[in-house]
Design an enzyme around this catalytic site. Structure first.
Site, PDB file in Angstrom:
ATOM      1  N   ILE A 230       0.798  -1.019   0.467  1.00 42.40           N
ATOM      2  CA  ILE A 230       0.042   0.439   0.236  1.00 42.40           C
ATOM      3  C   ILE A 230       0.744   1.020   0.070  1.00 42.40           C
ATOM      4  O   ILE A 230       2.159   1.249   1.134  1.00 42.40           O
ATOM      5  CB  ILE A 230      -1.145  -0.564   1.255  1.00 42.40           C
ATOM      6  CG1 ILE A 230      -1.942   0.877   1.217  1.00 42.40           C
ATOM      7  CG2 ILE A 230      -0.256   0.404   2.811  1.00 42.40           C
ATOM      8  CD1 ILE A 230      -3.609   0.802   1.421  1.00 42.40           C
ATOM      9  N   GLN A 274      -1.809   7.190   4.790  1.00 38.90           N
ATOM     10  CA  GLN A 274      -1.101   8.088   5.586  1.00 38.90           C
ATOM     11  C   GLN A 274       0.074   7.455   6.639  1.00 38.90           C
ATOM     12  O   GLN A 274      -0.214   7.016   7.233  1.00 38.90           O
ATOM     13  CB  GLN A 274      -1.886   9.283   5.684  1.00 38.90           C
ATOM     14  CG  GLN A 274      -0.992   9.535   7.065  1.00 38.90           C
ATOM     15  CD  GLN A 274       0.155  11.434   5.850  1.00 38.90           C
ATOM     16  OE1 GLN A 274       0.675  10.832   6.626  1.00 38.90           O
ATOM     17  NE2 GLN A 274      -0.842  11.601   5.360  1.00 38.90           N
ATOM     18  N   TYR A 275       1.302   7.396   5.716  1.00 36.31           N
ATOM     19  CA  TYR A 275       2.284   6.399   6.675  1.00 36.31           C
ATOM     20  C   TYR A 275       2.963   7.070   7.962  1.00 36.31           C
ATOM     21  O   TYR A 275       1.797   6.103   8.797  1.00 36.31           O
ATOM     22  CB  TYR A 275       3.712   6.657   5.698  1.00 36.31           C
ATOM     23  CG  TYR A 275       3.486   5.782   4.432  1.00 36.31           C
ATOM     24  CD1 TYR A 275       2.881   5.024   4.589  1.00 36.31           C
ATOM     25  CD2 TYR A 275       4.784   5.458   3.969  1.00 36.31           C
ATOM     26  CE1 TYR A 275       2.573   4.433   3.491  1.00 36.31           C
ATOM     27  CE2 TYR A 275       4.636   4.495   3.009  1.00 36.31           C
ATOM     28  CZ  TYR A 275       3.907   4.275   2.565  1.00 36.31           C
ATOM     29  OH  TYR A 275       3.661   3.530   1.375  1.00 36.31           O
ATOM     30  N   ASP A 276       2.818   8.124   8.242  1.00 34.05           N
ATOM     31  CA  ASP A 276       2.870   9.517   9.620  1.00 34.05           C
ATOM     32  C   ASP A 276       2.873  10.365   9.149  1.00 34.05           C
ATOM     33  O   ASP A 276       3.712  11.320   8.559  1.00 34.05           O
ATOM     34  CB  ASP A 276       4.289   8.920   9.458  1.00 34.05           C
ATOM     35  CG  ASP A 276       4.519   9.026  11.126  1.00 34.05           C
ATOM     36  OD1 ASP A 276       4.099   9.669  12.043  1.00 34.05           O
ATOM     37  OD2 ASP A 276       4.625   8.311  12.211  1.00 34.05           O
TER      38      ASP A 276
END
Length: 477
Positions: A230, A274-276
């Site tokens: 993803i 959203q990763y971070d």
């Protein structure tokens, strides 16, 4: 004049995972390096997932080649917060997987990320003899993470904190490999009958850094095949409920990694997350090999330090520790955002000296931080402004280009992806430094307009008026 603090390369926060502006209006800037035989590898991987029962014909997503490399593409319209896939724990790769493998006995005692890294390398070199090879074969050879950049590419980061952080991480990985090679690989040739190089180790490290999930319940480091395809989108501003670990059923002890879609998508579109939200562009570049256009992704880490040579070292350290800080404190200054709340009091604490040092006496100890949250004295405030502005100008002089040159380069040229990252990083850092300098330049110009400790104290005692003028003593004419 004694330097009261220094700018240092940003510390590597949790450096191993696991643990230091693109001008185009697009949602993502995320490029991975892939092998040429991707179509066949993806088909083999999909067949493996089906054979293992990880996915079913009704799976709403499928791995496909996309502009970022590989991604998860919706096979139907998917609603917000809908589960898109579930992967049983027995198909995760984590330290438990390594411990249960053939090399478990010789990797016992290694750092978790090192054990998983050497497991990945071994499975890759085993080729078709590895039960994990369908997954290994769809992993990229590298990413655009700065750990993979050449010396020439890294030179474009001259003066930046990211350069120092990258070099620090590379040194750490190199040292870990030397220990691993000496203590495990060379002593167990039966288990490692092939040459394992530092390049292999950097490949595995990069895969873990860019793909591992680190906030999975009870898991500090885990690779989850299929789920890790993803991709990231900067337009998605939520991350809390993108995945969870849950039981497979009422009568089952099997754990499932459940991945949810944070926003609704149409059939044929990528499912992204959203990763971070908390990472800076420098951290995104180091971990994943991309940056974002949002201004609040640009940050500069200011390192402040109480020198041991300070005659009031012990008192200042006591005050700092009483307020959740220490001998050294790190403050991430973000573009277009206010300074961190504790930064100015800490600076004023460091600058205390001379006649101002009385406030460090034990009778004031519980109140001193509150006094430092406001300008303390003209000399103290002036020293803070001067030293931090000197440090900003010194840091800015370390870059090989100006802000204007970088902005022109981004506006006029179609850059190589890694160069575009480098220009965006150094531009963002310089803008933050300029912002810090401008803030203290304004304070410097207003030094005589502030109300300082002595004036505030006189007011508290009723010895000055509302405008700060001294009131006559009783009996004075």
């Amino acid at each position: 004049m004694t330097t009261i603090f220094t700018f240092k390369p940003s510390s590597v926060n949790n450096p191993i995972l696991l643990t230091t502006l693109s001008p185009k209006p697009r949602n993502t800037f995320y490029i991975r390096c892939f092998r040429p035989q991707q179509t066949a590898s993806v088909q083999k991987f999909w067949g493996w997932l089906s054979e293992k029962g990880i996915i079913s014909p009704k799976c709403p997503v499928r791995p496909e080649i996309v502009s970022q490399g590989l991604g998860l593409v919706a096979q139907k319209d998917i609603a917000r917060n809908e589960v898109v896939l579930e992967v049983p724990k027995k198909f995760w790769i984590n330290p438990d997987t390594v411990a249960a493998s053939e090399i478990g006995s010789v990797t016992n005692g290694l750092k978790p990320w090192v054990s998983v890294a050497v497991f990945l390398i071994r499975e890759k070199l085993l080729g078709d003899a590895s039960s994990w090879i369908p997954y290994i074969d769809i992993l990229p050879d590298c990413t655009n993470s700065t750990i993979y950049w050449s010396e020439e590419e890294l030179s474009e980061l001259q003066g930046s904190q990211l350069l120092n952080t990258t070099l620090g991480v590379k040194e750490l990985v190199t040292n870990e490999f030397a220990k691993l090679e000496e203590e495990v690989i060379l002593r167990n040739k039966r288990l490692f009958p092939f040459d394992i190089t530092i390049d292999d180790f950097f490949w595995a490290f990069g895969m873990l850094r860019s793909r591992a999930f680190t906030r999975v319940q009870g898991q500090s480091l885990v690779l989850i095949p299929l789920a890790d395809l993803i991709n990231h989108s900067q337009s998605i501003r939520v991350e809390d409920y993108a995945w969870e670990v849950k039981g497979a059923g009422l009568f089952s002890r099997e754990l499932l990694f459940s991945l949810r879609n944070p926003v609704s998508v149409k059939a044929g579109e990528q499912v992204m997350i959203q990763y971070d939200m908390g990472k800076s562009n420098a951290e995104l570049a180091l971990d994943y090999g991309f940056i974002e256009t949002r201004s609040d992704r640009n940050a500069y880490t200011l390192t402040l330090e109480i020198p041991e040579s300070d005659p009031f070292f012990g008192d200042k350290l006591d005050v700092a520790e009483s307020n959740g800080l220490g001998e050294t404190a790190y403050f991430d200054v973000v573009l277009d955002q206010p300074l961190p709340s504790k930064m100015l009091p800490y600076l004023r604490l460091l600058a205390l000296g001379g006649s101002d040092a009385f406030i460090l006496e034990s009778i004031f100890r519980n109140a001193v931080w509150g006094h430092l949250e406001l300008p303390f004295s003209p000399d103290n405030e002036e020293l803070v402004c001067k030293v931090i502005r000197d440090a900003c100008r010194s840091a800015l002089s370390g870059y090989s280009t100006t802000i204007e040159e970088d902005e022109k380069l981004l506006a006029e040229s179609k850059l190589d992806p890694r160069l575009e990252i480098a220009v965006g990083i150094r531009l963002g850092e310089k803008k933050v430094l300029q912002q810090i300098d401008e803030f203290f330049k304004e304070k410097e110009a207003e030094l005589f307009e502030y109300e300082y400790y002595q004036e505030r104290r006189l007011k508290d005692l009723g010895l000055s008026g509302a405008q700060g003028e001294k009131l006559p003593w009783i009996g004075e004419v």
